[in-house]
Design a protein around this motif. Structure first.
Motif, short mmCIF file in Angstrom:
data_model
loop_
_atom_site.label_atom_id
_atom_site.label_comp_id
_atom_site.label_asym_id
_atom_site.label_seq_id
_atom_site.Cartn_x
_atom_site.Cartn_y
_atom_site.Cartn_z
N THR A 188 8.93 8.19 42.05
CA THR A 188 9.32 9.72 41.36
C THR A 188 9.22 9.68 39.95
OG1 THR A 188 10.74 10.01 43.22
CG2 THR A 188 11.34 11.33 41.03
N TRP A 189 9.62 8.65 39.26
CA TRP A 189 9.45 8.59 37.92
C TRP A 189 7.99 8.56 37.35
CZ3 TRP A 189 8.21 3.53 35.53
CH2 TRP A 189 8.20 3.57 33.88
N LEU A 190 7.09 7.68 37.87
CA LEU A 190 5.83 7.49 37.52
C LEU A 190 5.11 8.86 37.73
CD1 LEU A 190 5.08 4.07 39.11
CD2 LEU A 190 5.12 4.44 36.69
N LYS A 191 5.25 9.67 38.99
CA LYS A 191 4.51 10.75 39.16
C LYS A 191 5.00 12.05 38.21
CE LYS A 191 3.40 12.18 43.28
NZ LYS A 191 3.58 12.69 44.82
N ARG A 192 6.31 11.88 37.92
CA ARG A 192 6.51 12.89 37.08
C ARG A 192 6.02 12.80 35.63
NH1 ARG A 192 12.55 13.11 33.97
NH2 ARG A 192 11.50 11.49 32.83
N ASP A 193 5.77 11.52 34.90
CA ASP A 193 5.50 11.10 33.53
C ASP A 193 3.96 11.02 33.37
OD1 ASP A 193 8.05 11.75 33.11
OD2 ASP A 193 8.43 9.52 32.66
N ARG A 194 3.27 10.52 34.33
CA ARG A 194 2.04 9.91 34.10
C ARG A 194 0.84 10.79 33.51
NH1 ARG A 194 0.20 9.78 40.46
NH2 ARG A 194 0.22 11.93 41.02
N ASN A 195 1.12 12.21 33.21
CA ASN A 195 0.18 13.04 32.83
C ASN A 195 0.27 13.01 31.27
OD1 ASN A 195 -1.37 13.64 34.93
ND2 ASN A 195 0.11 15.25 35.65
N HIS A 196 1.49 12.35 30.63
CA HIS A 196 1.59 12.54 29.27
C HIS A 196 0.99 11.85 28.40
CE1 HIS A 196 5.02 15.50 29.57
NE2 HIS A 196 5.57 14.64 30.62
#
Length: 1013
Positions: free
Chosen positions: A395-403
């Motif tokens: 969940t964390w990786l999918k939320r943040d990976r485009n930054h």
């Protein structure tokens, strides 16, 4: 430069949103932050729609009930959480479903709730989120009914301490409802990478996950919008599966960088029958990163040192529920210090944090967990990790990976175990573009070798073998209190110390010149200090200057994340002994965001804009004339000249080695003006000065407004400082400042940065200044109208060191609009009685004797603004002690006299209802549990215990959940017991439990883990 880009991009987003709406998109995001009903305490049946909550408090989120509460020495979060409470809270609100939502897909999204939350809709349980630092949500279309719907949330913080630092309690981040057509882009379903970048062209790869009843007949249209708002590329794909990947070529790419954070926007649209069914905008950056073992970190082909700080989510003045404007204010302060990287210690931040980092060019080490097992008694590691880590990690990786700001993932802080390899594997699967590290854990499975305090030891550099790129995840550890100085060096564990192996640092003077000297100059003591020096001479193992020298000069040293950027609530028993300490003082900025001298050291090394900073201040009412004071100037200029009362004391040049990075003079003290002038190429470029202040006679107030970009009202940071009659800053001022707010706004917090001030921040109309300054954080509401903040104080030296004069002063600060007219009348008394309009009217400063309480009534146009009160007595107030003056505390902060300093304890102990000073009483059946952070190198460690009992009893010892042995405690005054070669005491974090299994009390006098017994 980045602000210009940011403003340009903001304008584009507004225009782009309008164009997308007219194009027929049906995605609607509804803010659910207002009109929540809140109840503190557990209730049966509160999830039911029929439950009556008419008497509950109505508030807006973000909300943090622990921050609102008072500090208490027996609070549930204990010293670890800064003596704040936990508890259970309920939130309820209505969701009105219009007829237009029929047939839509609807998701409710929570950006952050701490912790163990459960969510119900119309009495039906949707699910929950155990972890307190993750965003989560639910699809609720099938559970909504036309008209009113009841949303209820139970937040359970009844098991404490659940962290090793202060944590917020409640819905501390925004809540949104997202309404779309059934054919939609999945939540966090877009993943953007830039695998190939040249000056001519960048390859942008977009993986898009579709959530739709069926994909047949759908087309995905993806457009890339430049930072200037122009479409530069487009792709269309007919969908035949739930996930599709598109590659788009972007000509002449503008790279995202720390100095030019250029952001592109990916506009993803699902089209059906010529109509747009859903639109999602994703900001991203075109940039290249690389980590090399021999040469460190690279950004866009440029070798870049990571000049970083670590910070908790809750660092700063308002607890966990920080408005976006406060997050921006904090990050901009760090940026102005020269910081280019932040480690999110030791958990993810709210989504807005990463958005702002993208906008201003701040690199991020994004960290997910503190531990992979128990580190605090009731934390995520102890209660939920085994069952939830993988789902939460994804969940964390999918939320943040485009930054683009995120350049590395950290999956833990000082943790170990076989699960580490599995965690890294998941990271590589979900996002293979970024390396993985952790704070001194399992370096053989990490891509980048992260080390916490161990990198501060001398032997680290003698024994280091490089197999991976290296980053100091937590270094250096130093302590400072704004405005407080000592001329002798202090190490947390003394010097020399074989275990800590610190770098040497000479005393500035042979004898302490500022405060009472507790030991001969020849002895290097590790006695506890109440406050620590703002010269760079209070630390664990290494000074800030030496750590920077090593990082700067060693090619393989990628960078460091100093502990910390801001002071933070919690870990109050660590080092300084607990109550009334509420905070950890390792920041370059304090809790109020005031800059410590350390801030300017980093600014002198990490920034190019000409600057000079002078320390210490020059107000020393008890100082003997002629005392040689070490005077430092931090500057990035070529040279600095020092003047005292107009006389030049010579020029000095900043050096490159640690002890030479500041310009230094030894100046015989005399009152007057101390001034530093900085030169570059022989031309003055900056100057700074201190003037010896007389007794405080006035206050001054000024504001800085920070505008949020998410539609929130701006936040005003109002700084109030104490001055003498000549407008010179009075650096010991701690008179109480009262506030009166007029207009549509609220005071979020009153904060002074004092680590031992246990008055509440929230819901108060006054607070004491600390070392001359105080801040009010004011947030306008949605209503329009002028906003004015008035501040008033009874001023004077509380101890009357040089003067018995008292002044009463009021200042007005316009938050929004013009200042309103002042027609002030002030009446006062000196006999302790309540002042009225019949009491004497204040006209000019007046003398009082010690023991006097002055009270004042302040009126404006006949209406009461506030009442003031101040007492003057010989045991009150802040000042430097004169050399040789006998005192009961080792600091200038008299408020800390009541601190229970655990002089011998080597741990943070939590005893079942029993507390002591320097010892712990353990009744039969009770136990002591503590966590020991051993951040040293590998070796054979032993545990040593000193205890006593009135008669024979027994002690059961566990280390890291393993039974070690049972000790027989016999009648003795004090006895050492050493357990060697246990094989269970590890490099890193250790959990030790000592249980009294006998029939009489045991007094534990000292607990210690070491490799050097």
């Amino acid at each position: 430069m980045h602000w210009a880009i940011y403003l340009k991009q903001t304008l584009f987003y507004v225009l782009a949103t309008i164009s997308i709406i007219t194009a027929g998109t049906s995605r609607e995001t509804i803010n659910l932050n207002d009109e929540w009903s809140f109840h503190l305490g557990d209730l049966d049946g509160a999830q039911a729609p029929s439950f009556t909550d008419d008497d509950w408090r109505v508030l807006s989120v973000p909300h943090d009930w622990a921050f609102e509460a008072a500090f208490r020495p027996n609070a549930a979060q204990t010293d670890r959480g800064g003596y704040k409470p936990g508890g259970i809270g309920w939130y309820r609100r209505e969701i009105e479903m219009p007829e237009s939502w029929k047939g839509k897909a609807i998701r409710i999204q929570f950006d952050g709730i701490y912790m163990d939350s459960q969510v119900w809709l119309n009495g039906e349980k949707l699910g929950g989120m155990p972890y307190g630092y993750l965003s989560f949500g639910f699809d609720i279309a099938s559970k909504l009914k036309p008209g009113k719907n009841t949303l209820a949330i139970r937040v359970d913080n009844s098991k404490e301490p659940s962290a090793r630092w202060y944590h917020g309690c409640g819905i501390y981040a925004p809540v949104n409802l997202v309404v779309t057509e059934p054919e939609r882009i999945a939540h966090d379903g877009i993943y953007i990478t830039t695998p190939e970048i040249t000056d001519e062209e960048a390859s942008v790869q977009i993986e898009t996950e579709i959530d739709a009843p069926k994909t047949k007949g759908l087309t995905l249209v993806t457009r890339i919008i430049s930072p200037e708002g122009k479409e530069v590329a487009q792709a269309k794909t007919r969908l035949d599966s739930a996930t599709t990947t598109q590659t788009i070529r972007v000509p002449s790419p503008q790279r995202w960088d720390v100095d030019s954070p250029s952001l592109y926007t990916c506009v993803s649209q699902i089209v059906k029958g010529g109509k747009v069914r859903d639109t999602v905008e994703t900001r991203f950056g075109i940039r290249q990163i690389a980590w090399e073992t021999e040469t460190g970190f690279w950004l866009n082909g440029r070798n870049l040192k990571l000049k970083g700080v670590a910070d908790h989510l809750e660092c700063g003045p308002v607890g966990a529920a920080s408005p976006e404007a406060i997050i921006r204010w904090k990050l901009e302060l760090l940026k102005s210090m020269g910081v280019n990287a932040v480690r999110t210690a030791h958990n993810p931040q709210v989504p807005a944090f990463y958005d702002i980092c993208d906008e201003i060019g701040m690199l991020v080490m994004d960290e997910i967990f503190d531990g992979w097992r128990k580190k605090a008694d009731q934390d995520y590691g102890a209660r939920f990790f085994d069952q939830h880590w993988e789902a939460d990690l994804r969940t964390w990786l999918k939320r943040d990976r485009n930054h683009p700001s995120i350049i590395i993932y950290s999956v833990g802080n000082e943790t170990r175990g076989e699960v580490g390899a599995d965690i890294v594997k998941v990271c590589h699967e979900v996002d293979p573009t970024r390396p993985v590290t952790s704070g001194h854990a399992a370096p053989d499975v990490m891509d980048v070798h992260g080390v916490n305090g161990g990198s501060e030891r001398q032997r680290f550099y003698k024994k280091l073998e490089l197999h991976h790129p290296f980053i100091a995840t937590e270094a250096p550890h130093t302590w400072q209190v704004r405005g407080y100085y000592r001329s002798r060096t202090w190490w947390r564990d003394g010097y020399p110390n074989k275990k800590q192996d610190p770098f040497p640092l000479p005393d500035l003077t042979e004898k302490e010149i500022f405060t009472y000297d507790w030991a001969p100059a020849s002895e290097k003591t590790s006695s506890k200090q109440v406050f620590n020096s703002s010269y760079d001479n209070a630390m664990v193992r290494i000074s800030a200057r030496k750590n920077w020298e090593l990082m700067r000069d060693l090619p393989w040293y990628s960078g460091h994340f100093r502990w910390t950027g801001f002071d933070y609530l919690g870990e109050a028993g660590y080092v300084h002994g607990g109550w009334p300490f509420r905070a950890f003082m390792g920041g370059a900025l304090d809790l109020a965001g005031f800059k410590k001298d350390l801030f300017y050291f980093y600014q002198s090394q990490w920034t190019n804009k000409p600057m000079v900073h002078l320390l210490p201040h020059w107000t020393h009412p008890k100082m003997e004339h002629g005392t040689l004071i070490p005077v430092w100037a931090y500057s990035n200029a070529d040279e600095v000249e020092l003047f005292l009362n107009g006389r030049s004391l010579g020029k000095n040049k900043p050096g490159t080695q640690a002890l030479e990075m500041q310009c230094e003079w030894f100046v015989p003290w005399e009152p007057g003006t101390l001034e530093a002038v900085a030169y570059k190429d022989g031309v003055e470029v900056a100057r700074a000065k201190h003037v010896t202040a007389e007794t405080p006679a006035r206050i001054t107030g000024f504001k800085k407004s920070i505008q949020a970009t998410n539609g929130e009202p701006e936040v005003a940071v109002v700084t109030v400082k104490q001055q003498d009659k000549n407008r010179n800053f009075y650096p010991y001022g701690e008179n109480r400042i009262a506030f009166h707010l007029e207009g549509p706004a609220k005071i979020l917090s009153l904060e002074n940065g004092n680590p031992v001030d246990t008055e509440p921040n929230f819901g108060q109309s006054s607070r004491r200044a600390f070392f001359g300054a105080l801040r009010a954080f004011v947030q306008p509401t949605q209503e329009k109208g002028d906003i004015v903040l008035r501040a008033g104080a009874i001023l004077g030296e509380r101890r009357q060191l040089t003067s018995d004069l008292v002044s009463i002063n009021v200042r007005t600060v316009a938050i929004r609009g013009a200042k309103s007219e002042n027609k002030l009348r002030i009446h006062y008394t000196t006999d302790g009685s309540t002042p009225t309009t019949e009491s004497p009217r204040y006209k000019k400063p007046f003398p009082v004797s010690l023991g006097t309480t002055v009270k004042a009534l302040v009126l404006n146009k006949g209406e009461t603004l506030f009442t003031l009160e101040e007492t003057f007595a010989e045991n009150l107030g802040l000042h430097w002690y004169a050399p040789g003056e006998k005192t009961t505390v080792d600091a200038s902060g008299l408020q800390a006299e009541d601190a229970k300093l655990s002089q011998n304890c080597k741990s943070d102990m939590v005893v079942s209802g029993h507390y002591g000073t320097g010892y712990a009483i353990v009744p039969p059946g009770d136990s002591v549990q503590f966590y020991q952070e051993n951040d040293g190198s590998n070796g054979q460690y032993a545990l040593r215990i000193r205890y006593q009992s009135s008669r024979e009893t027994s002690i059961e010892l566990k280390v890291n959940d393993y039974d070690v042995q049972t000790l027989e405690a016999k009648n003795t005054k004090a006895k050492w017991k050493q357990i060697t070669s246990t094989g269970r005491i590890l490099n890193g974090g250790n959990h030790i439990q000592i249980k009294n299994t006998g029939e009489t009390d045991i007094l534990l006098d000292e607990l210690e883990v070491s490799s050097n017994f």
